[in-house]
Design a protein around this motif. Structure first.
Motif, PDB file in Angstrom:
ATOM      1  N   PHE A   5     -44.694  10.350 -31.459  1.00 31.74           N
ATOM      2  CA  PHE A   5     -43.438  10.537 -32.190  1.00 31.74           C
ATOM      3  C   PHE A   5     -42.979   9.216 -32.815  1.00 31.74           C
ATOM      4  CE2 PHE A   5     -38.790  10.353 -32.289  1.00 31.74           C
ATOM      5  CZ  PHE A   5     -38.532  11.373 -33.178  1.00 31.74           C
ATOM      6  N   GLN A   6     -43.088   8.133 -32.044  1.00 29.34           N
ATOM      7  CA  GLN A   6     -42.676   6.822 -32.567  1.00 29.34           C
ATOM      8  C   GLN A   6     -43.532   6.429 -33.768  1.00 29.34           C
ATOM      9  OE1 GLN A   6     -40.033   5.227 -31.745  1.00 29.34           O
ATOM     10  NE2 GLN A   6     -39.520   6.578 -30.052  1.00 29.34           N
ATOM     11  N   THR A  61     -32.929   7.747 -40.981  1.00 26.75           N
ATOM     12  CA  THR A  61     -32.337   7.898 -39.644  1.00 26.75           C
ATOM     13  C   THR A  61     -31.702   9.277 -39.491  1.00 26.75           C
ATOM     14  OG1 THR A  61     -31.847   5.560 -39.698  1.00 26.75           O
ATOM     15  CG2 THR A  61     -30.752   6.813 -38.012  1.00 26.75           C
ATOM     16  N   GLU A  62     -30.938   9.670 -40.496  1.00 30.07           N
ATOM     17  CA  GLU A  62     -30.258  10.961 -40.430  1.00 30.07           C
ATOM     18  C   GLU A  62     -31.278  12.105 -40.402  1.00 30.07           C
ATOM     19  OE1 GLU A  62     -27.165  11.389 -39.919  1.00 30.07           O
ATOM     20  OE2 GLU A  62     -26.903  13.511 -40.331  1.00 30.07           O
ATOM     21  N   LEU A  63     -32.282  11.952 -41.234  1.00 30.86           N
ATOM     22  CA  LEU A  63     -33.306  12.986 -41.366  1.00 30.86           C
ATOM     23  C   LEU A  63     -34.116  13.154 -40.077  1.00 30.86           C
ATOM     24  CD1 LEU A  63     -34.030  14.543 -43.967  1.00 30.86           C
ATOM     25  CD2 LEU A  63     -35.966  13.014 -44.213  1.00 30.86           C
ATOM     26  N   ILE A  64     -34.548  12.037 -39.525  1.00 33.54           N
ATOM     27  CA  ILE A  64     -35.413  12.086 -38.344  1.00 33.54           C
ATOM     28  C   ILE A  64     -34.640  12.651 -37.149  1.00 33.54           C
ATOM     29  CG2 ILE A  64     -35.094   9.757 -37.359  1.00 33.54           C
ATOM     30  CD1 ILE A  64     -38.526  11.091 -37.989  1.00 33.54           C
ATOM     31  N   ARG A  65     -33.340  12.329 -37.082  1.00 34.06           N
ATOM     32  CA  ARG A  65     -32.517  12.864 -35.997  1.00 34.06           C
ATOM     33  C   ARG A  65     -32.370  14.375 -36.126  1.00 34.06           C
ATOM     34  NH1 ARG A  65     -28.096   8.597 -36.262  1.00 34.06           N
ATOM     35  NH2 ARG A  65     -28.837   7.074 -34.781  1.00 34.06           N
ATOM     36  N   ARG A  66     -32.128  14.819 -37.348  1.00 34.47           N
ATOM     37  CA  ARG A  66     -31.929  16.258 -37.559  1.00 34.47           C
ATOM     38  C   ARG A  66     -33.196  17.047 -37.234  1.00 34.47           C
ATOM     39  NH1 ARG A  66     -27.780  17.669 -42.349  1.00 34.47           N
ATOM     40  NH2 ARG A  66     -26.303  15.993 -41.980  1.00 34.47           N
ATOM     41  N   GLU A 106     -35.718  15.892 -35.185  1.00 33.20           N
ATOM     42  CA  GLU A 106     -36.416  15.357 -34.007  1.00 33.20           C
ATOM     43  C   GLU A 106     -36.909  16.444 -33.052  1.00 33.20           C
ATOM     44  OE1 GLU A 106     -34.555  12.034 -32.124  1.00 33.20           O
ATOM     45  OE2 GLU A 106     -35.815  12.191 -30.341  1.00 33.20           O
ATOM     46  N   GLN A 107     -36.046  17.403 -32.758  1.00 35.94           N
ATOM     47  CA  GLN A 107     -36.432  18.453 -31.793  1.00 35.94           C
ATOM     48  C   GLN A 107     -37.664  19.223 -32.276  1.00 35.94           C
ATOM     49  OE1 GLN A 107     -34.630  19.192 -28.798  1.00 35.94           O
ATOM     50  NE2 GLN A 107     -33.591  17.285 -29.191  1.00 35.94           N
ATOM     51  N   LEU A 140     -31.058   4.529 -43.882  1.00 39.44           N
ATOM     52  CA  LEU A 140     -30.008   5.406 -43.350  1.00 39.44           C
ATOM     53  C   LEU A 140     -30.376   6.870 -43.557  1.00 39.44           C
ATOM     54  CD1 LEU A 140     -26.608   3.764 -44.397  1.00 39.44           C
ATOM     55  CD2 LEU A 140     -27.636   3.840 -42.142  1.00 39.44           C
ATOM     56  N   LEU A 141     -30.966   7.117 -44.706  1.00 39.19           N
ATOM     57  CA  LEU A 141     -31.413   8.472 -45.033  1.00 39.19           C
ATOM     58  C   LEU A 141     -32.460   8.931 -44.024  1.00 39.19           C
ATOM     59  CD1 LEU A 141     -30.911  10.388 -47.459  1.00 39.19           C
ATOM     60  CD2 LEU A 141     -33.021   9.522 -48.435  1.00 39.19           C
ATOM     61  N   TRP A 146     -38.267  15.772 -48.856  1.00 37.50           N
ATOM     62  CA  TRP A 146     -38.137  15.417 -47.438  1.00 37.50           C
ATOM     63  C   TRP A 146     -37.019  16.186 -46.750  1.00 37.50           C
ATOM     64  CZ3 TRP A 146     -41.716  12.877 -44.768  1.00 37.50           C
ATOM     65  CH2 TRP A 146     -42.664  12.174 -45.508  1.00 37.50           C
ATOM     66  N   ASP A 147     -36.223  16.888 -47.526  1.00 34.43           N
ATOM     67  CA  ASP A 147     -35.154  17.690 -46.940  1.00 34.43           C
ATOM     68  C   ASP A 147     -35.700  18.989 -46.366  1.00 34.43           C
ATOM     69  OD1 ASP A 147     -32.590  18.322 -46.241  1.00 34.43           O
ATOM     70  OD2 ASP A 147     -32.127  19.286 -48.130  1.00 34.43           O
ATOM     71  N   ALA A 173     -36.528  14.390 -52.745  1.00 39.79           N
ATOM     72  CA  ALA A 173     -35.846  15.619 -52.314  1.00 39.79           C
ATOM     73  C   ALA A 173     -36.712  16.491 -51.406  1.00 39.79           C
ATOM     74  CB  ALA A 173     -35.387  16.406 -53.524  1.00 39.79           C
TER      75      ALA A 173
END
Lengths: 189, 207
Positions: free
Chosen positions: A36-37, A8-13, A15-16, A5-6, A58-59, A56
């Motif tokens: 990217f995949q 998923t949230e990180l990669i979405r934030r 992604e651009q 879950l961590l 990775w943030d 930490a």
């Protein structure tokens, strides 16, 4: 902690930014989406196996950028190496041309006066702290000026940090020992 | 928490953490509610029959997972469901999608419905949307359950704190789970029954 879950949230934030970084580097007809995949899977694996204390990092945007850039270089290196291998697999009907190619492409494994050492950029950069990694990447890989690096990092003397970081890398890798393997009179052509 | 005998209790599950909790929740408990699951996209969350994806409400090719670009697709989503049937919103305050929804709810709640009469003439203005949605759903009568997560990132922790504060000020009642693996069956069961005190529910705390 559910690391997936961590991730998923990180990669979405990010992604651009990740896609932008990939697009800048992967241009040779390769599909940036595939890269990217693959990179996503690579990051997921890293996050799943990362020590809790180191998680930490990775943030940080600069850390993600470092990983992305290294991954792109790794992809490009693999592609280049595959191409080289394909060339050496050519039928042996024109030995002269093949020999010429090997010299031109820099395959020096048959030349005892030269040695090749491969480095994993991610491992090497991990020898530096996060600030120095960012500076080295911006300077070496993105070709940014000192002023730009100062603006991005919020530092006022990034050139000094850069100089020290390079010195540190030279020491850690042991660059000086390679001097013995090359003579200074090696022809440049 | 039934408003009247015949009313339909609706839950809006927002984000991946909410989906994970939804999947762990007893189906018999879920039957007491109309459940809406909202996710950002299927790329990372996977395809789920019960879920609706925010990306499907976006016209652009690459919807950014950032606060501003999410506004319009979320407005479109809110318009597509019966918002007045939603009694409870569940999500993780660490997820940007849930944070955005809480922020929008706060904005709608605190905006003056009669402000700027000239905005009424703009067909798709945000004010127009806010007025319409504000009439459809009164967030001060809705409730929220914030799902706890162990997150090592300082930025996300501070965003989550801000979201908690916003939720507390916006919603009628706001609760938070006390641990990542909290079982919310009891909470939902108590929530569906007006007579039962939710605050006595273990592992869930009112904020």
């Amino acid at each position: 902690m559910n690391r997936r879950l961590l991730f998923t949230e990180l990669i979405r934030r990010h992604e651009q930014n990740i896609r932008k970084t990939i697009r800048v580097r992967i241009k040779n007809g390769m599909d940036a989406d595939d890269v990217f995949q693959d990179l996503s899977m690579h990051i997921l694996e890293k996050i799943e196996h990362e020590d809790a204390e180191s998680l930490a990092k990775w943030d940080s945007k600069s850390w993600i950028a470092t990983v992305t850039i290294n991954f792109c270089y790794s992809v490009l290196r693999k592609t280049t190496s595959k191409k080289s291998r394909r060339m050496t697999d050519l039928p042996d009907d024109d030995a002269l041309e093949r020999k010429a190619f090997q010299k031109g492409a820099g395959l020096h494994h048959e030349d005892p006066s030269r040695s090749v050492m491969h480095f994993n950029m991610e491992e090497i950069l991990s020898l530096l702290n996060e600030r120095d990694q960012t500076i080295v990447i911006l300077k070496l890989f993105e070709n940014r000026s000192v002023e730009e690096i100062d603006a991005i990092t919020g530092l006022t003397n990034s050139s000094q940090y850069y100089k020290r970081a390079i010195e540190k890398l030279r020491t850690k890798i042991g660059v000086d020992r390679f001097k013995d393997q090359y003579d200074d009179f090696f022809p440049k052509d | 928490m039934k408003n009247s005998e015949n009313s339909e209790n609706g839950i809006l599950w927002v984000g991946d953490k909410a989906l994970e909790t939804y999947q762990r929740t007893d189906k018999n408990v879920l039957k007491a509610f109309t459940n809406h699951v909202l996710l950002f996209d299927s790329t990372h969350s996977g395809m789920h029959e019960e879920a609706t994806y925010v990306k499907d409400f976006d016209d652009t090719e690459h919807l950014a997972y950032e606060s501003n670009p999410l506004t319009e697709p979320l407005q479109a989503y809110f318009s597509s469901i019966k918002m007045n049937t939603i009694d409870l919103m569940i999500g993780s305050p660490y997820e940007l999608l849930f944070q955005k929804i809480i922020s929008m709810a706060k904005e709608i709640e605190s905006s003056d419905k009669n402000k700027n009469a000239s905005d009424e003439y703009q067909l798709f203005s945000f004010q127009h949307f806010k007025n319409r949605i504000a009439n459809e759903m009164d967030f001060s009568q809705k409730n929220a359950l914030l799902l706890n997560q162990d997150i090592p990132f300082l930025d996300m922790i501070s965003d989550a704190k801000a979201t908690r504060t916003k939720a507390k000020r916006t919603f009628n009642q706001t609760w938070t789970t006390l641990s990542e693996k909290t079982d919310i069956n009891e909470f939902l069961f108590r929530f569906s029954e007006t007579s039962m005190e939710i605050d006595k529910c273990a592992d869930v705390e009112k904020i």
